[in-house]
Scaffold this active site. Structure first.
Site, mmCIF file in Angstrom:
data_model
loop_
_atom_site.group_PDB
_atom_site.id
_atom_site.type_symbol
_atom_site.label_atom_id
_atom_site.label_comp_id
_atom_site.label_asym_id
_atom_site.label_seq_id
_atom_site.Cartn_x
_atom_site.Cartn_y
_atom_site.Cartn_z
ATOM 1 N N LYS A 47 -7.281 1.637 -3.308
ATOM 2 C CA LYS A 47 -6.971 1.247 -1.929
ATOM 3 C C LYS A 47 -7.167 2.430 -0.983
ATOM 4 O O LYS A 47 -7.604 2.259 0.160
ATOM 5 C CB LYS A 47 -5.536 0.712 -1.837
ATOM 6 C CG LYS A 47 -5.080 0.320 -0.417
ATOM 7 C CD LYS A 47 -5.948 -0.800 0.186
ATOM 8 C CE LYS A 47 -5.541 -1.142 1.610
ATOM 9 N NZ LYS A 47 -4.264 -1.872 1.699
ATOM 10 N N LYS A 72 -0.153 5.380 8.473
ATOM 11 C CA LYS A 72 0.657 5.498 7.254
ATOM 12 C C LYS A 72 -0.251 5.590 6.038
ATOM 13 O O LYS A 72 -0.081 6.451 5.176
ATOM 14 C CB LYS A 72 1.598 4.301 7.142
ATOM 15 C CG LYS A 72 2.559 4.360 5.956
ATOM 16 C CD LYS A 72 2.059 3.665 4.716
ATOM 17 C CE LYS A 72 2.044 2.169 4.868
ATOM 18 N NZ LYS A 72 1.705 1.481 3.597
ATOM 19 N N THR A 104 0.881 -1.173 0.000
ATOM 20 C CA THR A 104 0.000 0.000 0.000
ATOM 21 C C THR A 104 0.917 1.222 0.000
ATOM 22 O O THR A 104 1.585 1.509 0.987
ATOM 23 C CB THR A 104 -0.927 0.010 1.218
ATOM 24 O OG1 THR A 104 -1.818 -1.110 1.133
ATOM 25 C CG2 THR A 104 -1.750 1.289 1.273
#
Length: 290
Positions: A173, A241, A98
């Protein structure tokens, strides 16, 4: 059967690489920053462990990467001894990290310059999804490259879709994480409210989960949340994050994400409480602190 490399054997990558070997039937060579972990994987699954990403990629038809962030990704792909330096023409680099859409586009161009294909392919489903081989994979790249990669990706996935050109997988995502952030905060507030109201949370969830309020988070996390247990899946550090990537992209494209920004701050509170490695459902702990 193909020659496959897998770079990054964390809580997601370790089982994903295992599925490529066992379910996919591929010859798999692995690299991990801690070599002992690569050796452990090779002993368990019967693959081969090597000491650099370039060595892992040498001769591979498909090179998978699953690491921590943009910098880690650049290090193991375009950096010294990176995978792209060992890949043959026609091989395909598949990134399950990711990361940002920006780095996905960078790697697409870097791979193209070496006559290689690239697919950004971040996943959703958490550690359990990786272990059970039922991840959702959101892909960005060229149709022809995706069509070649998909049968291999299928070894660890239950849903694989091409969202658009390079970077589109990462953007999808980001939407996934936006939706999860709001859902978990809503669930945390609902459980907190129910407890304060003196209701039986199990009975409440049994009823409302069958209606419009139902979600995967409610079905799978309400019980552990109610018990104050937060060691079941994706860590707060990693969610922050991811939300940082989301908010950076929103500043770039002008999207307004007030709830996401607020929940990101709430996760910061959880980190300050000592919950950096708690799972994302720990938003409830923030509401219940005294």
């Amino acid at each position: 059967m193909a020659n496959v490399a897998f770079i990054g054997l964390g809580v997601m990558g370790y089982p994903m690489a295992g599925h490529l070997k066992v379910k996919g039937g591929h010859d798999v060579t692995v690299y991990n920053r801690t070599f002992a972990k690569a050796e452990k994987w090779a002993a368990q699954f019967g693959g081969k462990a090597v000491r650099t990403p370039a060595q892992a990629a040498d001769g591979a038809d498909f090179v998978f990467v699953c690491v921590g962030n943009d910098d880690d990704l650049r290090s193991v792909t375009t950096g010294q001894d990176g995978a792209l330096h060992g890949m043959k023409a026609g091989a395909i680099l598949i990134d399950n990290t990711t990361a940002s859409a920006e780095v996905a586009r960078e790697l697409y161009e870097a791979a193209k310059a070496r006559s290689c294909g690239f697919v950004d392919a971040p996943v959703s489903g958490g550690q359990a999804g990786a272990e059970n081989g039922v991840l959702t994979v959101m892909c960005g790249g060229d149709q022809a490259t995706f069509d070649k990669a998909r049968p291999v990706i299928d070894a660890y996935a239950r849903m694989v879709g091409l969202m658009g050109p390079a970077g589109a997988g990462q953007l999808t995502k980001m939407i996934n994480q936006i939706c999860i952030a709001g859902l978990v905060q809503g669930l945390a507030e609902g459980i907190h409210f129910g407890k304060r109201a003196g209701l039986d949370i199990e009975k409440v969830v049994e009823v409302i989960s069958k209606g419009a309020a139902g979600s995967w988070q409610m079905e799978n996390r309400h019980r552990t949340m109610n018990e104050g247990k937060y060691d079941f899946g994706f860590a707060v550090d990693w969610m922050r994050k991811d939300l940082g990537i989301v908010l950076t992209e929103a500043r770039r494209n002008g999207a307004k994400l007030p709830v996401t920004a607020l929940v990101d701050q709430f996760y910061g509170d959880v980190q300050e409480m000592g919950g950096k490695r708690w799972d994302t459902s720990s938003l409830l702990a923030r509401l219940e602190r005294k």
